[in-house]
Design a protein around this motif. Structure first.
Motif, mmCIF file in Angstrom:
data_model
loop_
_atom_site.group_PDB
_atom_site.id
_atom_site.type_symbol
_atom_site.label_atom_id
_atom_site.label_comp_id
_atom_site.label_asym_id
_atom_site.label_seq_id
_atom_site.Cartn_x
_atom_site.Cartn_y
_atom_site.Cartn_z
ATOM 1 N N ILE A 145 40.287 12.578 69.541
ATOM 2 C CA ILE A 145 39.473 13.784 69.762
ATOM 3 C C ILE A 145 40.007 14.887 68.858
ATOM 4 O O ILE A 145 41.143 15.341 69.020
ATOM 5 N N ARG A 146 39.205 15.309 67.898
ATOM 6 C CA ARG A 146 39.628 16.288 66.900
ATOM 7 C C ARG A 146 38.672 17.473 66.903
ATOM 8 O O ARG A 146 37.456 17.299 67.033
ATOM 9 N N GLN A 147 39.225 18.690 66.758
ATOM 10 C CA GLN A 147 38.424 19.904 66.732
ATOM 11 C C GLN A 147 38.952 20.845 65.652
ATOM 12 O O GLN A 147 40.117 20.779 65.267
ATOM 13 N N PHE A 148 38.066 21.732 65.160
ATOM 14 C CA PHE A 148 38.480 22.665 64.114
ATOM 15 C C PHE A 148 39.681 23.497 64.545
ATOM 16 O O PHE A 148 40.564 23.790 63.736
ATOM 17 N N LEU A 149 39.736 23.908 65.807
ATOM 18 C CA LEU A 149 40.863 24.679 66.324
ATOM 19 C C LEU A 149 41.826 23.807 67.122
ATOM 20 O O LEU A 149 42.708 24.322 67.822
ATOM 21 N N GLY A 150 41.662 22.501 67.030
ATOM 22 C CA GLY A 150 42.577 21.591 67.686
ATOM 23 C C GLY A 150 42.484 21.634 69.199
ATOM 24 O O GLY A 150 41.535 22.167 69.783
ATOM 25 N N THR A 151 43.491 21.057 69.831
ATOM 26 C CA THR A 151 43.632 21.090 71.284
ATOM 27 C C THR A 151 44.926 21.815 71.617
ATOM 28 O O THR A 151 45.989 21.458 71.114
ATOM 29 N N SER A 152 44.830 22.839 72.444
ATOM 30 C CA SER A 152 45.988 23.669 72.776
ATOM 31 C C SER A 152 46.383 23.480 74.231
ATOM 32 O O SER A 152 45.527 23.420 75.111
ATOM 33 N N VAL A 153 47.682 23.396 74.461
ATOM 34 C CA VAL A 153 48.247 23.303 75.811
ATOM 35 C C VAL A 153 49.335 24.359 75.918
ATOM 36 O O VAL A 153 50.166 24.500 75.012
ATOM 37 N N GLY A 154 49.346 25.126 77.008
ATOM 38 C CA GLY A 154 50.300 26.215 77.160
ATOM 39 C C GLY A 154 51.280 26.008 78.291
ATOM 40 O O GLY A 154 51.056 25.194 79.198
ATOM 41 N N HIS A 155 52.384 26.735 78.211
ATOM 42 C CA HIS A 155 53.321 26.833 79.336
ATOM 43 C C HIS A 155 54.055 28.158 79.210
ATOM 44 O O HIS A 155 54.079 28.786 78.148
ATOM 45 N N TRP A 156 54.653 28.596 80.294
ATOM 46 C CA TRP A 156 55.379 29.861 80.312
ATOM 47 C C TRP A 156 56.874 29.605 80.196
ATOM 48 O O TRP A 156 57.422 28.731 80.864
ATOM 49 N N GLU A 157 57.519 30.329 79.305
ATOM 50 C CA GLU A 157 58.974 30.380 79.239
ATOM 51 C C GLU A 157 59.372 31.810 79.565
ATOM 52 O O GLU A 157 59.372 32.682 78.701
ATOM 53 N N GLY A 158 59.653 32.056 80.849
ATOM 54 C CA GLY A 158 59.888 33.424 81.289
ATOM 55 C C GLY A 158 58.629 34.246 81.106
ATOM 56 O O GLY A 158 57.563 33.908 81.640
ATOM 57 N N ASP A 159 58.713 35.334 80.339
ATOM 58 C CA ASP A 159 57.561 36.208 80.105
ATOM 59 C C ASP A 159 56.783 35.823 78.848
ATOM 60 O O ASP A 159 55.870 36.551 78.438
ATOM 61 N N THR A 160 57.121 34.713 78.220
ATOM 62 C CA THR A 160 56.495 34.308 76.961
ATOM 63 C C THR A 160 55.532 33.151 77.190
ATOM 64 O O THR A 160 55.895 32.133 77.788
ATOM 65 N N LEU A 161 54.297 33.297 76.696
ATOM 66 C CA LEU A 161 53.339 32.199 76.693
ATOM 67 C C LEU A 161 53.577 31.365 75.431
ATOM 68 O O LEU A 161 53.540 31.886 74.311
ATOM 69 N N VAL A 162 53.837 30.084 75.608
ATOM 70 C CA VAL A 162 54.038 29.160 74.494
ATOM 71 C C VAL A 162 52.817 28.246 74.427
ATOM 72 O O VAL A 162 52.443 27.623 75.424
ATOM 73 N N ILE A 163 52.199 28.164 73.255
ATOM 74 C CA ILE A 163 50.999 27.346 73.054
ATOM 75 C C ILE A 163 51.292 26.301 71.987
ATOM 76 O O ILE A 163 51.668 26.635 70.858
ATOM 77 N N GLU A 164 51.130 25.034 72.349
ATOM 78 C CA GLU A 164 51.300 23.926 71.406
ATOM 79 C C GLU A 164 49.913 23.401 71.035
ATOM 80 O O GLU A 164 49.124 23.033 71.914
ATOM 81 N N THR A 165 49.620 23.368 69.727
ATOM 82 C CA THR A 165 48.303 22.937 69.268
ATOM 83 C C THR A 165 48.428 21.714 68.373
ATOM 84 O O THR A 165 49.215 21.693 67.420
ATOM 85 N N THR A 166 47.654 20.691 68.699
ATOM 86 C CA THR A 166 47.597 19.443 67.933
ATOM 87 C C THR A 166 46.119 19.076 67.747
ATOM 88 O O THR A 166 45.223 19.864 68.037
ATOM 89 N N ASN A 167 45.863 17.868 67.274
ATOM 90 C CA ASN A 167 44.502 17.306 67.190
ATOM 91 C C ASN A 167 43.565 18.159 66.335
ATOM 92 O O ASN A 167 42.388 18.343 66.660
ATOM 93 N N LEU A 168 44.092 18.700 65.232
ATOM 94 C CA LEU A 168 43.256 19.430 64.287
ATOM 95 C C LEU A 168 42.549 18.449 63.352
ATOM 96 O O LEU A 168 42.921 17.287 63.241
ATOM 97 N N THR A 169 41.517 18.930 62.660
ATOM 98 C CA THR A 169 40.675 18.036 61.870
ATOM 99 C C THR A 169 41.164 17.835 60.443
ATOM 100 O O THR A 169 40.819 16.838 59.808
#
Length: 356
Positions: free
Chosen positions: A223-247
């Motif tokens: 599954i591929r998208q122009f903006l990929g697939t993003s999954v987030g998690h919180w590290e304290g007060d910081t939102l961390v977003i990991e993006t893969t599956n780009l085209t």
């Protein structure tokens, strides 16, 4: 909408004079924001929370306010990441001159880039790229160079024959990543929504929306998208977003006059970090990796400033892609013959008419 800071106000936000220095991304996000010239909170300030307890990032964070900070650092600065006070005052003065383009065009009974470009003001940091140390894109791999030479778009093609002569931005499909998270001459709105388990990033340019599940599951590789697939998690007060599956079908940088087009591959990944460092400031970081195209990763790092009065508009672009057909039928030898006169070079038009 053009948002302007007066020189006096912008200078008032500066920290005490600093020795010119290299970037150190190991510093706390609040200190990095302060060095960039952003308004950050004092020690002890608590990040506001949503009703369900996550750090509250909601609001409108238009990127036009950093529009006069170049993505890459000019080689003359070397590894120096920040302006001196004198250099910054000169950069602010220059941005005020450019911001006056609207009034200058009105006085000359003209309508041009001054009416729609949102150039903003410079940061105290010299470039948006803060790693590697020279603030520039890493060298391309041999394969990346070959891919770059083959890239086609409305900036380097004047005779169009097929859809592959246009890039994804020409076709109003996507700016891709990381370009979608960097300033553009106009339509710079970024709006953040949150609900339990999700963060949503709405982009005014190309009308795209990134839906980021918190602690979501990776999607299948096919599954591929122009903006990929993003999954987030919180590290304290910081939102961390990991993006893969780009085209691998979008440019990595903003393609334009004077820019070497940088391609992407489907092995590109990106890690973003969003940290509230003051009531109206987020410090944004994005590490970009593409082993097919780049010889090393690089990191964008710069502050966002809240402006909930900014109005986000529909990005109509060229509806129905009728302009794509027009380019082909008015320039391709299949339609106009082999002896058609040359068409205007859009890159030359920009160089002749737009003051940057």
């Amino acid at each position: 909408m053009i948002h302007r800071l007066s020189i006096a106000f912008a200078m008032a936000l500066l920290p005490a004079p600093l020795m010119a220095q290299e970037a150190d991304l190991s510093l706390p996000a609040r200190e990095l924001g302060r060095l960039a010239g952003a308004e950050v909170a004092e020690e002890g300030w608590q990040v506001p929370r949503t009703p369900w307890g996550d750090p509250d990032l909601t609001g409108i964070w238009p990127l036009d306010v950093v529009g006069r900070t170049s993505t890459e650092r000019s080689p003359e600065f070397g590894t120096r990441a920040y302006y001196t006070d004198e250099e910054y005052a000169a950069a602010l003065a220059r941005s005020e001159e450019i911001a006056a383009g609207y009034e200058q065009e009105d006085a000359n009974d003209e309508i041009g880039s001054g009416h729609w470009f949102e150039w903003g003001t410079p940061l105290k940091q010299v470039s948006l790229i803060m790693a590697p140390a020279n603030g520039r894109l890493p060298p391309l791999t041999e394969e990346g160079d070959a891919m770059s030479a083959a890239m086609r778009s409305s900036w380097n093609v004047t005779q169009f024959d097929r859809l592959s002569d246009f890039n994804s931005l020409d076709r109003c499909l996507s700016r891709g990543l990381p370009s979608s998270m960097t300033p553009f001459p106009y339509n710079n709105g970024v709006r953040v929504f949150q609900s339990p388990g999700y963060v949503v990033i709405q982009l005014e340019m190309i009308h795209e929306t990134r839906i980021v599940p918190i602690r979501g599951e990776p999607v299948p590789d096919e599954i591929r998208q122009f903006l990929g697939t993003s999954v987030g998690h919180w590290e304290g007060d910081t939102l961390v977003i990991e993006t893969t599956n780009l085209t691998g079908e979008t440019p990595m940088n903003i393609v334009g006059p004077g820019n070497k087009p940088i391609p992407t591959s489907d092995r590109q990944t990106m890690t973003e970090r969003l940290t509230m460092v003051g009531p109206d400031t987020i410090f944004y970081e994005a590490e970009v990796r593409d082993p097919v195209v780049l010889t090393a990763p690089y990191t964008l790092a710069f502050p966002w400033t809240r402006d909930d009065s900014y109005e986000m508009y529909e990005y109509g672009c060229h509806e129905g892609n009728t302009t794509i057909r027009g380019y082909i039928t008015s320039t391709s030898p299949r339609f106009v013959g082999e002896d058609a006169p040359p068409v205007d070079d859009p890159a030359q038009w920009v160089n002749d008419t737009v003051e940057r």
